[in-house]
Design an enzyme around this catalytic site. Structure first.
Site, mmCIF file in Angstrom:
data_model
loop_
_atom_site.group_PDB
_atom_site.id
_atom_site.type_symbol
_atom_site.label_atom_id
_atom_site.label_comp_id
_atom_site.label_asym_id
_atom_site.label_seq_id
_atom_site.Cartn_x
_atom_site.Cartn_y
_atom_site.Cartn_z
ATOM 1 N N TYR A 77 0.835 -1.202 0.000
ATOM 2 C CA TYR A 77 0.000 0.000 0.000
ATOM 3 C C TYR A 77 0.872 1.256 0.000
ATOM 4 C CZ TYR A 77 -3.843 3.156 0.875
ATOM 5 O OH TYR A 77 -4.765 4.156 0.747
ATOM 6 N N PHE A 129 -7.534 21.760 -24.297
ATOM 7 C CA PHE A 129 -7.816 20.331 -24.372
ATOM 8 C C PHE A 129 -9.008 20.068 -23.466
ATOM 9 C CE2 PHE A 129 -7.711 15.869 -23.314
ATOM 10 C CZ PHE A 129 -7.829 15.369 -24.594
ATOM 11 N N THR A 130 -9.844 19.118 -23.870
ATOM 12 C CA THR A 130 -11.152 18.909 -23.234
ATOM 13 C C THR A 130 -11.075 18.779 -21.707
ATOM 14 O OG1 THR A 130 -10.902 16.565 -23.731
ATOM 15 C CG2 THR A 130 -12.170 17.883 -25.309
ATOM 16 N N ASP A 220 1.750 20.550 -20.307
ATOM 17 C CA ASP A 220 0.994 19.317 -20.526
ATOM 18 C C ASP A 220 1.942 18.446 -21.342
ATOM 19 O OD1 ASP A 220 -0.481 17.208 -21.450
ATOM 20 O OD2 ASP A 220 -2.316 18.365 -21.722
ATOM 21 N N LYS A 263 0.034 7.968 -23.308
ATOM 22 C CA LYS A 263 0.443 8.307 -24.679
ATOM 23 C C LYS A 263 1.945 8.044 -24.824
ATOM 24 C CE LYS A 263 -3.561 10.751 -24.209
ATOM 25 N NZ LYS A 263 -4.375 10.717 -22.972
ATOM 26 N N ARG A 387 -13.299 15.613 -33.675
ATOM 27 C CA ARG A 387 -12.629 16.665 -32.916
ATOM 28 C C ARG A 387 -13.085 17.988 -33.516
ATOM 29 N NH1 ARG A 387 -9.766 14.674 -28.162
ATOM 30 N NH2 ARG A 387 -11.932 14.993 -27.675
ATOM 31 N N PHE A 453 -18.723 14.786 -25.863
ATOM 32 C CA PHE A 453 -18.341 13.960 -27.009
ATOM 33 C C PHE A 453 -18.226 12.483 -26.660
ATOM 34 C CE2 PHE A 453 -13.908 13.310 -25.766
ATOM 35 C CZ PHE A 453 -13.726 14.348 -24.865
HETATM 36 O O1 PLI Z 1 -6.902 10.728 -20.723
HETATM 37 P P1 PLI Z 1 -6.054 11.195 -19.582
HETATM 38 O O2 PLI Z 1 -6.865 11.565 -18.389
HETATM 39 O O3 PLI Z 1 -4.961 10.257 -19.230
HETATM 40 O O4 PLI Z 1 -5.275 12.506 -20.071
HETATM 41 C C1 PLI Z 1 -5.938 13.677 -20.409
HETATM 42 C C2 PLI Z 1 -5.196 14.403 -21.479
HETATM 43 C C3 PLI Z 1 -4.514 15.542 -21.170
HETATM 44 N N1 PLI Z 1 -3.842 16.239 -22.127
HETATM 45 C C4 PLI Z 1 -3.823 15.850 -23.418
HETATM 46 C C5 PLI Z 1 -3.082 16.665 -24.402
HETATM 47 C C6 PLI Z 1 -4.489 14.702 -23.801
HETATM 48 O O5 PLI Z 1 -4.437 14.322 -25.074
HETATM 49 C C7 PLI Z 1 -5.226 13.944 -22.817
HETATM 50 C C8 PLI Z 1 -5.996 12.823 -23.173
HETATM 51 N N2 PLI Z 1 -6.214 12.541 -24.434
HETATM 52 C C9 PLI Z 1 -7.000 11.605 -24.942
HETATM 53 C C10 PLI Z 1 -7.791 10.672 -24.111
HETATM 54 C C11 PLI Z 1 -7.059 11.519 -26.377
HETATM 55 O O6 PLI Z 1 -7.748 10.630 -26.905
HETATM 56 O O7 PLI Z 1 -6.403 12.329 -27.040
#
Ligand code: PLI
Length: 461
Positions: A77, A129-130, A220, A263, A387, A453
């Site tokens: 933990y 970003f969303t 970011d 990513k 998008r 979306f």
């Molecule tokens: O999906 P998360 O919570 O791990 O990360 C959010 C996020 C933050 N910044 C940027 C630039 C992103 O591209 C992002 C998540 N992007 C997704 C899920 C995408 O499909 O692009």
């Protein structure tokens, strides 16, 4: 500036050890599936998808080293050894002093926004970003777009369309005062602009300006290594520097970062908040307990942190990045040859089709990108995503945002698909393009309040 792309092989620096079999479907099955999904590709079952270009988030293929790392998970933990491996990787490759793991990027955005933003604050950024903007708004802030104007034009060939317009930032500081601007949110590469990079020169100018006013820069850093590739390719003085060195230089010009490790960092789940300020770190390591988990696991298993630590090291390899973006460029060039209107220059994590130019007979209120994404799925089982106006959502007054860019994103998962898959995608989109005049618009039948979306539903008009 250097020439944008050179013709050379981008072949993968790996071989395939295990495969995942895919189900093949018919046009009739796909028509039913997308109708049942309310014309929203997020609501499809993945088993009904052939080539999945919905996102590059959490969809990468891990290496054998990462899979081996899973077996070294220390599922304590508190104080797991994998946490310390991850902490070392963040220090070594990114150079930040303190790191707190989170379940994914938005977990870090939530904590950072709650700590740094006060009611009425302004948060400038290079395009929204969303999830990032939503957390800024929920914390009482207002996002202001300060990206260069070229970013809103899908045909403009500026090599760094992720750059910040320094004059726009200066004007904001003059108008609101530096005290109202807790930080500038700088994305690498800019997702909503088509995966467009920011240059080191631009980041340095921003650093100079913000330091003079005591304003932080928060990165970011979700696709920072992909951004570094474009700096290496295009920016004077960087051709001989490694991706790893460029990544570290980018981070050194900032005060902290939020990271979706799903990513660049080649894992299926995970993220973190990194920060150099000890007071912010201490507050964040307390707050993470409320929203994610103890500060040494932040919502992740020990094995997830181990895979992330290994993935970070793999992500900054020059060979990896050359193949990764090489594949995206291969797809983009083929689509261009076929006359498909795409965002140029080709970005880092995917190809973005310009739905306004693809379907000029549809108004933005008829959701051209949403319907185009559905039509591509029906044609071939290739899943893409919208998008445009749906992703942009509504402002605090409840009015729709009308983004200049109305795009369909073909996001390429890392190390997953082959060149033959890319060719199939091109054939399918060409076919949809040849029949584009028959495509009708959509109306929205269900609209969720947050990040619509993901779950909105539509019907054909
Ligand atoms: O999906 P998360 O919570 O791990 O990360 C959010 C996020 C933050 N910044 C940027 C630039 C992103 O591209 C992002 C998540 N992007 C997704 C899920 C995408 O499909 O692009």
């Amino acid at each position: 500036m250097k020439k944008e792309t050179k013709k050379r092989s981008w072949a993968e620096p790996y071989k395939i050890k295990m495969v995942e079999l895919l189900k093949m479907t018919t046009v009739a099955q796909r028509k039913k599936a997308i109708t049942d999904a309310g014309y929203n590709t997020f609501l499809l079952k993945s088993e009904d998808v052939y080539i999945d270009l919905l996102t590059d988030s959490g969809t990468s293929a891990m290496s054998d080293q990462q899979w081996a790392g899973l077996m070294l998970g220390d599922e304590a933990y508190a104080g797991s050894k994998n946490f310390y491996h991850l902490d070392d990787a963040v220090k070594k490759y990114y150079g930040y002093k303190y790191m707190i793991p989170t379940h994914q990027g938005r977990g870090a955005e939530n904590i950072l926004s709650k700590i740094l933003i006060k009611d009425g604050d302004i948060i400038p950024g290079n395009m929204y970003f969303t999830t990032t903007r939503l957390h800024q708004e929920l914390a009482g802030g207002t996002f202001v777009d300060v990206i260069i104007d070229e970013a809103h034009d899908s045909t403009n060939l500026h090599p760094f369309k992720g750059n910040i317009d320094i004059t726009k930032v200066e004007k904001l500081i003059k108008k609101h005062g530096a005290k109202k601007i807790p930080y500038i949110c700088v994305a690498t590469t800019v997702n909503m602009a088509g995966g467009q990079p920011i240059s080191m020169e631009n980041l340095k100018s921003l650093r100079k300006l913000t330091q003079a006013h005591g304003i932080k820069i928060i990165l970011d850093m979700t696709r920072v290594a992909e951004n570094a590739f474009f700096i290496q390719e295009r920016e004077t003085g960087y051709a001989k520097k490694s991706i790893a060195a460029i990544v570290k230089e980018i981070c050194s010009l900032t005060d902290g970062a939020t990271m979706s490790a799903k990513k660049d960092a080649l894992v299926n789940i995970g993220g973190f908040l990194a920060i150099n300020d000890k007071d912010v770190y201490e507050e964040a390591s307390n707050m993470v307990v409320v929203y994610e988990g103890l500060h040494t696991y932040g919502g992740l298993a020990g094995r997830d942190m181990e895979a992330m630590a290994i993935g970070i090291a793999e992500s900054v390899s020059d060979e990896h990045m050359k193949a990764r973006i090489g594949q995206v460029i291969y797809l983009g060039e083929k689509l261009k040859e076929a006359g498909i209107p795409i965002v140029e220059p080709i970005g880092g994590h995917g190809i973005f089709i310009d739905a306004k130019r693809f379907l000029p007979h549809l108004k933005q209120e008829q959701f051209p990108a949403q319907v185009l994404s559905a039509e591509i799925y029906i044609d071939s089982g290739v899943r893409t995503m919208e998008r445009g106006i749906v992703s942009a959502g509504r402002n605090a007054k409840g009015e729709n945002y009308h983004p200049e860019l109305e795009l369909v994103r073909l996001t390429i998962p890392r190390r997953v698909y082959t060149q033959a898959h890319m060719d199939v995608i091109v054939e399918s989109i060409e076919n949809v393009y040849n029949n584009r005049k028959k495509i009708k618009g959509l109306k929205m039948t269900y609209e969720p309040k947050y990040l619509r979306f993901f779950q909105a539903r539509f019907k054909t008009i």
